[in-house]
Scaffold this motif. Structure first.
Motif, PDB file in Angstrom:
ATOM      1  N   LEU A 189       0.842  -1.192   0.000  1.00  0.00           N
ATOM      2  CA  LEU A 189       0.000   0.000   0.000  1.00  0.00           C
ATOM      3  C   LEU A 189       0.877   1.242   0.000  1.00  0.00           C
ATOM      4  N   VAL A 190       0.374   2.300  -0.646  1.00  0.00           N
ATOM      5  CA  VAL A 190       1.055   3.587  -0.676  1.00  0.00           C
ATOM      6  C   VAL A 190       0.065   4.677  -0.285  1.00  0.00           C
ATOM      7  N   ALA A 191       0.500   5.583   0.586  1.00  0.00           N
ATOM      8  CA  ALA A 191      -0.292   6.766   0.914  1.00  0.00           C
ATOM      9  C   ALA A 191       0.278   7.951   0.151  1.00  0.00           C
ATOM     10  N   SER A 192      -0.600   8.792  -0.358  1.00  0.00           N
ATOM     11  CA  SER A 192      -0.159   9.972  -1.103  1.00  0.00           C
ATOM     12  C   SER A 192      -0.864  11.205  -0.585  1.00  0.00           C
ATOM     13  N   GLY A 193      -0.136  12.325  -0.587  1.00  0.00           N
ATOM     14  CA  GLY A 193      -0.692  13.603  -0.192  1.00  0.00           C
ATOM     15  C   GLY A 193      -0.717  14.538  -1.379  1.00  0.00           C
ATOM     16  N   SER A 194      -1.684  15.452  -1.381  1.00  0.00           N
ATOM     17  CA  SER A 194      -1.905  16.275  -2.566  1.00  0.00           C
ATOM     18  C   SER A 194      -2.104  17.739  -2.196  1.00  0.00           C
ATOM     19  N   LEU A 195      -2.073  18.586  -3.223  1.00  0.00           N
ATOM     20  CA  LEU A 195      -2.318  20.009  -3.031  1.00  0.00           C
ATOM     21  C   LEU A 195      -3.727  20.286  -2.529  1.00  0.00           C
ATOM     22  N   ASP A 196      -4.665  19.364  -2.753  1.00  0.00           N
ATOM     23  CA  ASP A 196      -6.037  19.571  -2.299  1.00  0.00           C
ATOM     24  C   ASP A 196      -6.236  19.237  -0.827  1.00  0.00           C
ATOM     25  N   GLY A 197      -5.153  18.811  -0.140  1.00  0.00           N
ATOM     26  CA  GLY A 197      -5.221  18.505   1.277  1.00  0.00           C
ATOM     27  C   GLY A 197      -5.728  17.124   1.607  1.00  0.00           C
ATOM     28  N   VAL A 198      -6.056  16.327   0.599  1.00  0.00           N
ATOM     29  CA  VAL A 198      -6.585  14.978   0.815  1.00  0.00           C
ATOM     30  C   VAL A 198      -5.444  13.962   0.809  1.00  0.00           C
ATOM     31  N   VAL A 199      -5.502  13.014   1.734  1.00  0.00           N
ATOM     32  CA  VAL A 199      -4.563  11.891   1.771  1.00  0.00           C
ATOM     33  C   VAL A 199      -5.289  10.666   1.241  1.00  0.00           C
ATOM     34  N   ARG A 200      -4.667   9.977   0.302  1.00  0.00           N
ATOM     35  CA  ARG A 200      -5.291   8.802  -0.305  1.00  0.00           C
ATOM     36  C   ARG A 200      -4.412   7.582  -0.091  1.00  0.00           C
ATOM     37  N   LEU A 201      -5.047   6.452   0.148  1.00  0.00           N
ATOM     38  CA  LEU A 201      -4.345   5.183   0.329  1.00  0.00           C
ATOM     39  C   LEU A 201      -4.650   4.303  -0.874  1.00  0.00           C
ATOM     40  N   TRP A 202      -3.590   3.784  -1.515  1.00  0.00           N
ATOM     41  CA  TRP A 202      -3.719   3.030  -2.762  1.00  0.00           C
ATOM     42  C   TRP A 202      -3.221   1.597  -2.585  1.00  0.00           C
ATOM     43  N   ASP A 203      -3.921   0.665  -3.209  1.00  0.00           N
ATOM     44  CA  ASP A 203      -3.501  -0.734  -3.258  1.00  0.00           C
ATOM     45  C   ASP A 203      -2.754  -0.943  -4.574  1.00  0.00           C
ATOM     46  N   LEU A 204      -1.468  -1.245  -4.494  1.00  0.00           N
ATOM     47  CA  LEU A 204      -0.653  -1.375  -5.700  1.00  0.00           C
ATOM     48  C   LEU A 204      -1.039  -2.579  -6.545  1.00  0.00           C
ATOM     49  N   ARG A 205      -1.713  -3.546  -5.956  1.00  0.00           N
ATOM     50  CA  ARG A 205      -2.104  -4.735  -6.716  1.00  0.00           C
ATOM     51  C   ARG A 205      -3.223  -4.436  -7.702  1.00  0.00           C
ATOM     52  N   THR A 206      -4.058  -3.468  -7.369  1.00  0.00           N
ATOM     53  CA  THR A 206      -5.223  -3.169  -8.206  1.00  0.00           C
ATOM     54  C   THR A 206      -5.194  -1.754  -8.778  1.00  0.00           C
ATOM     55  N   SER A 207      -4.271  -0.924  -8.300  1.00  0.00           N
ATOM     56  CA  SER A 207      -4.212   0.510  -8.654  1.00  0.00           C
ATOM     57  C   SER A 207      -5.437   1.253  -8.151  1.00  0.00           C
ATOM     58  N   GLY A 208      -6.139   0.682  -7.185  1.00  0.00           N
ATOM     59  CA  GLY A 208      -7.362   1.278  -6.683  1.00  0.00           C
ATOM     60  C   GLY A 208      -7.151   2.064  -5.408  1.00  0.00           C
ATOM     61  N   CYS A 209      -7.944   3.126  -5.244  1.00  0.00           N
ATOM     62  CA  CYS A 209      -7.925   3.921  -4.016  1.00  0.00           C
ATOM     63  C   CYS A 209      -8.810   3.231  -2.980  1.00  0.00           C
ATOM     64  N   VAL A 210      -8.238   2.852  -1.845  1.00  0.00           N
ATOM     65  CA  VAL A 210      -8.987   2.117  -0.826  1.00  0.00           C
ATOM     66  C   VAL A 210      -9.440   3.003   0.331  1.00  0.00           C
ATOM     67  N   LYS A 211      -8.897   4.222   0.423  1.00  0.00           N
ATOM     68  CA  LYS A 211      -9.304   5.115   1.503  1.00  0.00           C
ATOM     69  C   LYS A 211      -8.927   6.548   1.158  1.00  0.00           C
ATOM     70  N   GLN A 212      -9.799   7.497   1.510  1.00  0.00           N
ATOM     71  CA  GLN A 212      -9.518   8.914   1.390  1.00  0.00           C
ATOM     72  C   GLN A 212      -9.681   9.552   2.765  1.00  0.00           C
ATOM     73  N   LEU A 213      -8.702  10.361   3.152  1.00  0.00           N
ATOM     74  CA  LEU A 213      -8.666  10.945   4.485  1.00  0.00           C
ATOM     75  C   LEU A 213      -8.749  12.465   4.379  1.00  0.00           C
ATOM     76  N   TYR A 214      -9.774  13.040   5.011  1.00  0.00           N
ATOM     77  CA  TYR A 214     -10.024  14.470   4.928  1.00  0.00           C
ATOM     78  C   TYR A 214      -9.763  15.130   6.272  1.00  0.00           C
ATOM     79  N   GLY A 215      -9.327  16.369   6.225  1.00  0.00           N
ATOM     80  CA  GLY A 215      -9.059  17.125   7.444  1.00  0.00           C
ATOM     81  C   GLY A 215      -8.244  18.364   7.177  1.00  0.00           C
TER      82      GLY A 215
END
Length: 221
Positions: free
Chosen positions: A163-189
């Protein structure tokens, strides 16, 4: 570049040789060497002996990056490093023999994060173009793309799963599953750009810091 003893704050070693700003550095997994990369006007990778300060490997030139390097990620076996640069270029280099693999093409803007999976033969890079690209390290080909709506500023790897977590200019943190390239969680705050993040060793939490002058701890379970 300086090496510090964290317990006392004393400077243990100074590494001199880069011709521009040092943008990233890391110990090899065995702790016997230090690897660093240079930004604008340098564009090189160097490996150092932490005891003597001697540069033991220097990778640079037309076969390597042509613009400043932003980030590096080291394979768990300590032999291979992936680097990303301001022009969107990605290179994989063997630091034992200084061989540079063919370039990994896919990013259209500056690459801000790079690394290898501990669990699968995969690498990932993240950039200002909003792409988190997953690479097959067996064929050095693109395996999948995880797309952000805004530029990606940082990425961090989970040690317990692919799994990889990524941070963005929009302030959202996303967690990705590398096996599927799918976003499994979005973290807001955060309400501004995420500038750094780290996943806890057990994979249960992610710590973030952002331009909104706050640090937050999010649960991943």
């Amino acid at each position: 570049m300086w090496m510090w003893l964290a317990q006392s704050g004393h400077c243990m070693q100074v590494f001199s040789g880069h011709n521009g700003p040092v943008t990233a550095g890391a110990f090899t997994p065995d702790g016997k060497s230090v690897v660093s990369v240079g930004g604008e006007n340098d564009c090189s990778l160097r490996m150092w002996n932490p005891k003597t300060g001697e540069c033991t490997v220097h990778i640079h030139g037309h076969h390597f990056h042509e613009e400043g390097i932003n980030c590096l990620g080291m394979h768990v076996d300590g032999s291979v490093v992936v680097t990303g640069a301001q022009d969107g270029s990605v290179r994989v280099s063997n630091i034992h023999n200084s061989r540079v693999m063919p370039p990994l093409l896919g990013h259209e803007d500056s690459v801000e994060g790079a690394g290898f999976s501990r669990h699968l033969p995969l690498a990932a890079t993240a950039g200002i173009d909003g792409k988190l690209i997953i690479w097959d390290t067996g064929t050095f080909s693109e395996r999948g793309v995880c797309q952000h709506e805004q530029p990606i500023t940082r990425m961090a790897w989970a040690s317990h799963a692919p799994l990889v977590a990524s941070g963005s200019l929009d302030g959202v943190v996303r967690l990705w599953d590398l096996r599927t390239s799918g976003c499994v969680k979005q973290l807001y705050g955060h309400n501004s750009a995420v500038q750094d993040l780290a996943i806890s060793p057990d994979g249960s939490m992610v710590l973030t810091g952002a331009d909104d002058a706050t640090a937050r701890v999010f649960s991943l379970v």
